[in-house]
Design an enzyme around this catalytic site. Structure first.
Site: not given
Length: 401
Positions: A139, A173-174, A177-178, A181, A366
C-alpha cells in the site's frame, strides 16, 4: 502492400504530431523511428494482423497486445507507459469514459470477492517479496521528505496511521484486509494494542501468522482467514488499508455501516484507499482502467472522494480528517516498478510470462496514473456520528508528535 501503406500513413501522421523515442520493427525487417533521438522503447510487430493494436492505440489495446504476446515491447516500463499514453492521446479517441453498465451492477458476492482477492494476492509470497519492502507492505508509503528509502517510508506510513487514530496500549484494533501482517504486528509491538487482522488471502494469512509467532506476539495478535462481514464484537480502533477498492461502489454504504457496527463508542476508524478523480466516476483515460479490470483487479471499483464521504455518512460515520497522499503513491509505485525491473530475472522464475508482463506494466501504469491525477489516495479518519465533540482533538498536532 496494403499493410505497408497503412503503417506508412500512420508513421507519417504520428511524426507530424509527436516526436517520440519509439522504434517500430515490422515483420519484414523494416524499422520506423518516430524521433531522431535514440529509441527508449521498441515495439516489434511480428505479423500483419498485429497492426490493429498499433494503428488505433489505447493503453488497453497496447497493454493487451503486450500481455498476450501479439506485440513484443522492450524498454523500461515507465517509458512504455509514457509513450503508450502519448500515442493514445494523439488519436483523441480514448479519453475518460463511463464504465460499462454491467460492471457498475456486477454482484459482489462473498464467493466472487474471495475469488478476486485470491486471483490478485495469491500469486505467491515470494513473488511479492521480490519487489516489495522487507515487511511486505503493499500500500502507499509515507515520505517525510521524499528522500527516504521505501522500507523506511512504509514503517513511517504504519506509524502515521496508528498515531492518527490515537492508538493506545491495551486498546483493541481490527485491521480489515491485514495483508502480510505488518500493521497488526507494529500496532501490538510498538503501540501495545491487542489486534485482530482479517484477510481473504490464504497466502497472506499463513505468512502473517508465521510473522506474528516469530515476533513473539501470539497472545496479542490474531490473524484470521475471514470476511470482515463475519467479524463480531466491537473494537476501539479499526483500520482498513488498501481494501475498500474491492467492495464495489454500490456497496460502500453497507461497508461503512458494518464498520460502524464494529466500532465501539468513542472509537476511531481510518480508511486508506484509492479513489477516482473523476466526479462522474468514469474510468481512467486511454483504456487504462479496462486493462486493470481484465488483468489485475477483477471486481475492483474506484469511487470519487465525494462519493466515499457520502457513503461514510450514510453508514453512520462522521468524517474528521482527510489527507491526500497522491504524491506519496506515485513515488511508492515508481519504487515498486524499479524493484520489479531490478529483480526481473528472479521474478520471471517465480511466475509465468503473461503474469510477469501484466505486473511489469501495471506497476508503472499506476505510478503514471497517480502522477497525472487520474487516480488519488486518501486517508480518512472517522468516528461515530453524533458523539460528543469533546472526543475530537482540537488540532492535528497530535498526528505529528
Amino acid at each position: 502492400m496494403f499493410n505497408e501503406l497503412k503503417i506508412g500513413a500512420w508513421s507519417t501522421g504520428m511524426r507530424s504530431k509527436l516526436s517520440l523515442p519509439l522504434r517500430v520493427e515490422l515483420w519484414n525487417g523494416e524499422r520506423i523511428d518516430l524521433s531522431s533521438d535514440p529509441p527508449l522503447v521498441t515495439i516489434r510487430v511480428p505479423q500483419p494482423s498485429s497492426l490493429r493494436y498499433l494503428l488505433s492505440p489505447s493503453l488497453y489495446k497496447l497493454g493487451q497486445a503486450y500481455v498476450e504476446g501479439a506485440l513484443e515491447i522492450k524498454g523500461r516500463a515507465a517509458d512504455m507507459i509514457r509513450i503508450g499514453s502519448e500515442l493514445a492521446a494523439s488519436t483523441g479517441k480514448h479519453g475518460r469514459h463511463f464504465t460499462h453498465p454491467l460492471r457498475l451492477f456486477s454482484p459482489h458476492t462473498r464467493r466472487k470477492d474471495a475469488e478476486a482477492i485470491r486471483y490478485h494476492y495469491d500469486v505467491s509470497n515470494d513473488f511479492y517479496a521480490a519487489w516489495l519492502d522487507p515487511n511486505l507492505v503493499y500500500s502507499c508509503a509515507y515520505f517525510d521528505t521524499g528522500a527516504e528509502d521505501l522500507a523506511t517510508a512504509q514503517v513511517r506510513k504504519i506509524d502515521h496511521i496508528l498515531t492518527k487514530i490515537g492508538l493506545r496500549p491495551g486498546q483493541t484494533l481490527l485491521d480489515i484486509g491485514c495483508g502480510w501482517g505488518a500493521l497488526a504486528i507494529r500496532a501490538a509491538d510498538r503501540f501495545g494494542a491487542r489486534v485482530l487482522g482479517v484477510t481473504l488471502s490464504e497466502n497472506q494469512a499463513a505468512l502473517a501468522r508465521e510473522r506474528v509467532q516469530a515476533a513473539g506476539l501470539d497472545g496479542r495478535v490474531e490473524i484470521r482467514l475471514q470476511d470482515y462481514r463475519d467479524v463480531t464484537g466491537q473494537f476501539d480502533r479499526i483500520t482498513s488499508v488498501g481494501m475498500f477498492e474491492h467492495v464495489g461502489v454500490q456497496h460502500l454504504p453497507e461497508y461503512f455501516a458494518r464498520i460502524n457496527t464494529l466500532l465501539a463508542p468513542g472509537g476511531v476508524v481510518m480508511n486508506h484507499g484509492i479513489t477516482s478523480t473523476d466526479v462522474e466516476g468514469r474510468a481512467t483515460p486511454y483504456g487504462g482502467g479496462e486493462f486493470i479490470d481484465q488483468y489485475v483487479f477483477p471486481q475492483g471499483e474506484l469511487a470519487h472522494l465525494g462519493a466515499v464521504i457520502k457513503a461514510m455518512q450514510a453508514g453512520g460515520l462522521e468524517v474528521r480528517d482527510v489527507e491526500n497522499l497522491r504524491r506519496h503513491y506515485a513515488k511508492t509505485c515508481a519504487a515498486w516498478t524499479e524493484n520489479f525491473e531490478n529483480h526481473a530475472d528472479e521474478i520471471a522464475r517465480l511466475t509465468d510470462g503473461k503474469r510477469f508482463r501484466i505486473w511489469h506494466v501495471y506497476l508503472a501504469g499506476c505510478a503514471y496514473a497517480f502522477a497525472h491525477d487520474w487516480i488519488s489516495l486518501y486517508q480518512i479518519v472517522c468516528g461515530k456520528a453524533g458523539e460528543d465533540p469533546a472526543q475530537i482533538p482540537w488540532s492535528r498536532k497530535y498526528m505529528y508528535e
